[in-house]
Every structure is written in C-alpha cells, then in structure tokens.
Design a protein around this motif. Structure first.
Motif, PDB file in Angstrom:
ATOM      1  N   VAL A 322       0.848  -1.186   0.000  1.00 19.71           N
ATOM      2  CA  VAL A 322       0.000   0.000   0.000  1.00 19.71           C
ATOM      3  C   VAL A 322       0.889   1.243   0.000  1.00 19.71           C
ATOM      4  CG1 VAL A 322      -0.182   0.047   2.520  1.00 19.71           C
ATOM      5  CG2 VAL A 322      -1.901   1.206   1.143  1.00 19.71           C
ATOM      6  N   LEU A 323       0.543   2.186  -0.846  1.00 15.38           N
ATOM      7  CA  LEU A 323       1.214   3.480  -0.894  1.00 15.38           C
ATOM      8  C   LEU A 323       0.285   4.503  -0.260  1.00 15.38           C
ATOM      9  CD1 LEU A 323       3.302   5.581  -1.782  1.00 15.38           C
ATOM     10  CD2 LEU A 323       2.309   5.498  -4.080  1.00 15.38           C
ATOM     11  N   LEU A 324       0.810   5.206   0.741  1.00 14.21           N
ATOM     12  CA  LEU A 324      -0.017   6.146   1.485  1.00 14.21           C
ATOM     13  C   LEU A 324       0.623   7.525   1.475  1.00 14.21           C
ATOM     14  CD1 LEU A 324      -2.438   6.702   3.335  1.00 14.21           C
ATOM     15  CD2 LEU A 324      -1.041   5.922   5.262  1.00 14.21           C
ATOM     16  N   GLY A 325       0.000   8.480   0.780  1.00 10.25           N
ATOM     17  CA  GLY A 325       0.428   9.868   0.836  1.00 10.25           C
ATOM     18  C   GLY A 325      -0.102  10.510   2.101  1.00 10.25           C
ATOM     19  N   VAL A 326       0.768  11.209   2.835  1.00 12.20           N
ATOM     20  CA  VAL A 326       0.355  11.819   4.100  1.00 12.20           C
ATOM     21  C   VAL A 326       0.678  13.310   4.030  1.00 12.20           C
ATOM     22  CG1 VAL A 326       0.566  11.785   6.602  1.00 12.20           C
ATOM     23  CG2 VAL A 326       0.893   9.667   5.305  1.00 12.20           C
ATOM     24  N   ASN A 327      -0.342  14.137   3.843  1.00 14.35           N
ATOM     25  CA  ASN A 327      -0.151  15.579   3.783  1.00 14.35           C
ATOM     26  C   ASN A 327      -0.011  16.104   5.202  1.00 14.35           C
ATOM     27  OD1 ASN A 327      -0.860  18.512   3.711  1.00 14.35           O
ATOM     28  ND2 ASN A 327      -1.108  18.088   1.536  1.00 14.35           N
ATOM     29  N   VAL A 328       1.137  16.727   5.488  1.00 12.29           N
ATOM     30  CA  VAL A 328       1.458  17.101   6.873  1.00 12.29           C
ATOM     31  C   VAL A 328       1.182  18.563   7.190  1.00 12.29           C
ATOM     32  CG1 VAL A 328       3.200  15.307   7.168  1.00 12.29           C
ATOM     33  CG2 VAL A 328       3.853  17.495   6.163  1.00 12.29           C
ATOM     34  N   MET A 329       0.810  19.373   6.193  1.00 14.01           N
ATOM     35  CA  MET A 329       0.680  20.811   6.412  1.00 14.01           C
ATOM     36  C   MET A 329      -0.722  21.344   6.115  1.00 14.01           C
ATOM     37  SD  MET A 329       3.740  22.014   7.287  1.00 14.01           S
ATOM     38  CE  MET A 329       5.482  21.628   7.164  1.00 14.01           C
ATOM     39  N   ASP A 330      -1.269  20.969   4.980  1.00 15.78           N
ATOM     40  CA  ASP A 330      -2.494  21.596   4.474  1.00 15.78           C
ATOM     41  C   ASP A 330      -3.726  21.053   5.200  1.00 15.78           C
ATOM     42  OD1 ASP A 330      -1.111  23.029   2.241  1.00 15.78           O
ATOM     43  OD2 ASP A 330      -0.701  20.968   1.618  1.00 15.78           O
ATOM     44  N   LYS A 344      -4.410  13.165 -11.280  1.00  9.29           N
ATOM     45  CA  LYS A 344      -4.810  11.759 -11.449  1.00  9.29           C
ATOM     46  C   LYS A 344      -3.901  10.815 -10.675  1.00  9.29           C
ATOM     47  CE  LYS A 344      -6.927  12.607 -15.964  1.00  9.29           C
ATOM     48  NZ  LYS A 344      -6.979  12.242 -17.406  1.00  9.29           N
ATOM     49  N   TYR A 345      -3.670  11.181  -9.415  1.00  2.00           N
ATOM     50  CA  TYR A 345      -2.935  10.296  -8.513  1.00  2.00           C
ATOM     51  C   TYR A 345      -3.942   9.398  -7.811  1.00  2.00           C
ATOM     52  CZ  TYR A 345       0.827  13.660  -9.289  1.00  2.00           C
ATOM     53  OH  TYR A 345       1.769  14.483  -9.868  1.00  2.00           O
ATOM     54  N   HIS A 346      -3.730   8.099  -7.894  1.00  2.00           N
ATOM     55  CA  HIS A 346      -4.758   7.155  -7.465  1.00  2.00           C
ATOM     56  C   HIS A 346      -4.446   6.440  -6.152  1.00  2.00           C
ATOM     57  CE1 HIS A 346      -6.569   7.875 -11.312  1.00  2.00           C
ATOM     58  NE2 HIS A 346      -5.527   7.391 -11.974  1.00  2.00           N
ATOM     59  N   TYR A 347      -3.332   6.778  -5.522  1.00  2.00           N
ATOM     60  CA  TYR A 347      -3.023   6.078  -4.274  1.00  2.00           C
ATOM     61  C   TYR A 347      -3.684   6.781  -3.085  1.00  2.00           C
ATOM     62  CZ  TYR A 347       0.904   9.491  -4.316  1.00  2.00           C
ATOM     63  OH  TYR A 347       1.670  10.613  -4.390  1.00  2.00           O
ATOM     64  N   GLU A 348      -3.744   6.053  -1.970  1.00  2.00           N
ATOM     65  CA  GLU A 348      -4.413   6.542  -0.764  1.00  2.00           C
ATOM     66  C   GLU A 348      -3.780   7.854  -0.288  1.00  2.00           C
ATOM     67  OE1 GLU A 348      -7.001   5.286   0.999  1.00  2.00           O
ATOM     68  OE2 GLU A 348      -7.325   3.695  -0.461  1.00  2.00           O
ATOM     69  N   GLN A 349      -4.623   8.745   0.224  1.00  5.79           N
ATOM     70  CA  GLN A 349      -4.135  10.022   0.750  1.00  5.79           C
ATOM     71  C   GLN A 349      -4.765  10.309   2.108  1.00  5.79           C
ATOM     72  OE1 GLN A 349      -1.909  12.160  -0.423  1.00  5.79           O
ATOM     73  NE2 GLN A 349      -1.523  11.272  -2.446  1.00  5.79           N
ATOM     74  N   TRP A 350      -3.918  10.713   3.040  1.00  2.54           N
ATOM     75  CA  TRP A 350      -4.379  11.199   4.337  1.00  2.54           C
ATOM     76  C   TRP A 350      -4.007  12.674   4.496  1.00  2.54           C
ATOM     77  CZ3 TRP A 350      -2.615   7.295   8.706  1.00  2.54           C
ATOM     78  CH2 TRP A 350      -3.322   6.081   8.550  1.00  2.54           C
ATOM     79  N   TYR A 351      -4.732  13.360   5.371  1.00  2.75           N
ATOM     80  CA  TYR A 351      -4.322  14.682   5.817  1.00  2.75           C
ATOM     81  C   TYR A 351      -4.571  14.771   7.321  1.00  2.75           C
ATOM     82  CZ  TYR A 351      -9.251  16.188   5.888  1.00  2.75           C
ATOM     83  OH  TYR A 351     -10.595  16.309   6.163  1.00  2.75           O
ATOM     84  N   ASN A 352      -4.073  15.837   7.941  1.00  5.87           N
ATOM     85  CA  ASN A 352      -4.197  16.034   9.379  1.00  5.87           C
ATOM     86  C   ASN A 352      -3.721  14.809  10.168  1.00  5.87           C
ATOM     87  OD1 ASN A 352      -4.826  17.385  11.761  1.00  5.87           O
ATOM     88  ND2 ASN A 352      -6.949  16.652  11.783  1.00  5.87           N
ATOM     89  N   PRO A 353      -2.486  14.351   9.886  1.00 10.65           N
ATOM     90  CA  PRO A 353      -1.974  13.194  10.624  1.00 10.65           C
ATOM     91  C   PRO A 353      -1.617  13.587  12.056  1.00 10.65           C
ATOM     92  CG  PRO A 353      -0.252  14.085   9.233  1.00 10.65           C
ATOM     93  CD  PRO A 353      -1.494  14.879   8.933  1.00 10.65           C
ATOM     94  N   LEU A 354      -2.047  12.807  13.007  1.00 12.46           N
ATOM     95  CA  LEU A 354      -1.850  13.143  14.415  1.00 12.46           C
ATOM     96  C   LEU A 354      -0.534  12.556  14.923  1.00 12.46           C
ATOM     97  CD1 LEU A 354      -5.495  12.535  15.720  1.00 12.46           C
ATOM     98  CD2 LEU A 354      -4.430  14.679  14.982  1.00 12.46           C
ATOM     99  N   GLY A 355       0.414  13.447  15.258  1.00 15.75           N
ATOM    100  CA  GLY A 355       1.665  13.018  15.867  1.00 15.75           C
ATOM    101  C   GLY A 355       2.734  12.547  14.903  1.00 15.75           C
ATOM    102  N   ALA A 356       2.465  12.557  13.600  1.00 24.60           N
ATOM    103  CA  ALA A 356       3.418  11.982  12.647  1.00 24.60           C
ATOM    104  C   ALA A 356       4.740  12.750  12.611  1.00 24.60           C
ATOM    105  CB  ALA A 356       2.793  11.943  11.251  1.00 24.60           C
TER     106      ALA A 356
END
Length: 402
Positions: A322-330, A344-356
């Motif tokens: 699994v490829l997980l993009g984690v946006n740490v700022m926006d 057209k990026y199709h991999y999983e994306q998170w934002y607002n990661p807690l403690g990363a």
C-alpha cells in the motif's frame, strides 16, 4: 499508386525532414567554446590531489537573501574515485570508501566517527565531482545535450579569462512541475590553467501552481599554492585502522535522523482519509508493505516525486503493498483533493496526521519511508531524486520476495 497516396507519402517525407532538421540544427554551438568547457572539466577530474577553496552565494526572489559558504579543503585521491580523503581548515577530515564515510576531528580531541552506507545517496555530497565539477561546471549533464540551446563566448572580453554562456531551451523538468522561463550558466575559465574561476547560474522559472521564482547561484573557485591544513595525522586512516574503531557514531544530524529510524518498529499514527473523511490508523495496513510519502502542496520537490510514486502504485497495487500519501501541512481537504484529482494520482491520501511529525522526526520534505510486513522501517530518505523510482521499486520487490 493513387494521387492521394502520393500526396500523403510526400507529406510524410516532408514532415520527417522538418523534424530531422529541427533536431539537428536547433542548437547553436560554438565548438571552440564547447571544447574549452570540456577541457576545463577534464583538467579537474584528472587531478590526483588538489587544494581548493569555494565561495558559494545564493540569492532568491525579491528578498535578495545571500548565503555565503566557504569550502576550504584539500583532497587526496587514494585509490580511485570511490576512495578519497578530504581534510579541512577546521582540523577535520573525511575518508570516503565504497561502504562508509569515516570522519576524524582533532578539536577538541581526536575522535573518529563513521557513517555506514545505509542509503544509496549517502555519498553524493562527498566527492570531488560534486564539490568542484558539479558546482563549478555542472557536469552531471553533457554540455551540449538536447536541453541546451546555445553555447557561445560572451561579448565581454577579459584578458586572462574565457567567458562562456550556456543557455538552455525553455522546457519543463521535475516531472513537469517546473517550467523554465530563462535559464543560463556563465563560466569564467582561466586561459592559462583552464581551471574554472567562477560560475554563475541564473534560473527564472514557474511551478505548476503558477508561482514564479528567480534563483541566482554563484561559485568562485580558487587554488592556494600550499595546503591550508598543517600537521594532520593522516595515519589515522592507514592500515585499515579505521575499520577497527570502537563505537563508531553518526555525526551529522540528518544522518542521525535516518539511522535512528532504520530497523525500528514504525511508529503508529492516524490521519483523515481524503476521500472518505474518516479517521484511519496505520495499523489498519498491518501485514502489508507500506510506503509512506510525507508531503504538502507548496513543496515543489514533493510534487515532483508524486508522479514517480503514482507509477509505483500502478506497478504494485495488486500485491501486498500500500502506498499512502500523508499531507502534513495543508488543512483544506478540498484543495488537496482538487490537486490530487487534477494530477490523477490514485493512491491513498491522508491529511491532518496526528503526531506523525514528531514520531517520524520529520524536518524536511518529501520524506519517504518504507515499512516491511513485520512493521520495521527498511528505508527512510528525504528529498527528490530522479532515481528514486528505481531505488524504491527494487526495495519493494525485495520485500515482496522475502
């Protein structure tokens, strides 16, 4: 043969000739100027030892911020380009081998430290090509490769120097995230020695978010007659003693950061799924190979890396990966979503990661982390490089085959 066929054939031949002519004659190369650049490059690369000092300045945008950096060093090429000894004005030395970088410091006391070769890029800033050739002549690319528009002598005539301009064509790079407006390098080459005295790079570009930027880099190179370092005990590296050092440690903060993470269990954290809006945990992917991409929107290197990661996702999406993009700022999920969908990026994306940020020692971006099926960190690196795709692909394949 019908008239239509004849007309189409003639048109096709004309098109080929046009393209051929464009490719062959688009460049305007002064051969004498090109030969001088090549001779200067060869002059430095063929040195077995050299004493040099580089003054580096950089200005950016309207702020005209200037950063000066002195690099005063001598180096001895001990065996080949993979084993080089540098020693510096501050009473320190670096010995670069194929598997490690060994560092010796005399002040306040004699200490030897080692950086194991834990990443493929780890030696990139510790070689004569980087310090002298790349900085002064930019020889990571051929002088007359396809991106060059013009190589010519500058109109300003100096008595003791050749002044040569190398102008690039307008193009995009970093996977299309940067578009050039004006890009050129100007070289000052000593007529007698053929050593470069100075290089100025002017970069006016626009990124894929429409922001324009002007960067000006200057490198001034000088060659003292005598070594600036006196009395350094070079035998500290001789007879393999460096391989028997007790308790080698990592000196640089960036390398401490990398080595402190490698082999450790990946810290657990959570984030908000960009599509579903639900909170998710990294432990939800337990048993899979996980590639984390920590990024944010205004980070140009982050955006340059994302197309490469998207290709990796397509290659391994049907595997235990699994490829997980984690946006740490926006924090605006609509802005993030619009950008990801547009590209057209199709991999999983998170934002607002807690403690990363704290858990993964995030200080620069992008930061890329590969976690194996058992949850251990196998790769940790920061920044963008053109070979990142091939490096990560091999690492993922190795983990899948275990």
């Amino acid at each position: 043969m019908s008239k239509i066929t004849i007309i189409l054939t003639c048109f096709f031949i004309f098109l080929l000739r046009t393209l051929y002519t464009t490719n062959c004659f688009a460049q305007v190369i002064d051969q004498e100027a090109l030969n001088i650049l090549k001779a200067s490059s060869n002059k430095i690369s063929n040195q077995k030892s050299l004493v040099y000092s580089i003054l580096y300045s950089y200005s950016e945008g309207d702020e005209k911020r200037i950063m000066l950096k002195d690099i005063d060093a001598s180096y001895i090429n001990l065996l080949d380009q993979d084993q080089i000894l540098y020693y510096f004005l501050d009473g320190s030395a670096k010995y670069v081998t194929k598997d490690s970088i060994y560092m010796a410091e005399l002040k306040p006391q004699k200490v030897v430290r080692a950086i194991p070769n834990t990443a493929i890029h780890v030696h990139s800033s510790y070689n004569i090509q980087h310090i002298s050739l790349d900085n002064m002549l930019g020889t990571t690319q051929n002088f007359a490769d396809e991106c060059i528009d013009t190589i010519r002598f500058n109109k300003n005539i100096e008595m003791n120097e050749y002044i040569i301009d190398v102008v690039e064509k307008k193009r995009t790079w970093n996977n299309g995230t940067i578009q050039s407006i004006v890009v050129y390098d100007r070289y000052w080459i000593d007529k007698k020695s053929l050593f470069p005295n100075k290089r100025k790079s002017y970069r006016h570009s626009k990124d894929d978010l429409g922001k324009e930027k002007i960067d000006i880099y200057e490198f001034t190179l000088s060659f003292p007659e005598k070594s600036p370092v006196v009395g350094f005990p070079l035998d500290i590296f001789k007879a393999g003693k460096y391989r028997n050092l007790k308790n080698p440690i990592v000196p640089a903060e960036s390398n401490k950061q990398i080595l402190s993470m490698l082999g450790q269990l990946a810290p657990k954290f959570s984030g908000t799924n960009l599509v579903s809006g639900k909170k998710e945990k990294i432990s939800d992917y337990k048993g899979k190979i996980i590639l984390l991409d920590f990024w944010y929107l205004s980070c140009a290197p982050c955006r340059s890396l994302m197309p490469i990661l998207n290709q990796l996702n397509e290659k391994f999406k049907d595997k235990d990966f699994v490829l997980l993009g984690v946006n740490v700022m926006d924090m605006n999920n609509d802005e993030i979503k619009n950008y990801v969908n547009e590209k057209k990026y199709h991999y999983e994306q998170w934002y607002n990661p807690l403690g990363a940020k704290e858990l993964y020692n995030l200080a620069s971006y992008p930061t890329t982390v590969l976690i194996d099926k058992a949850g251990h960190i196998k790769f940790y690196d920061t920044g963008y490089s053109d070979d990142m795709g091939s490096i990560l692909s091999k690492l993922i394949e190795n983990e899948l085959n275990r």
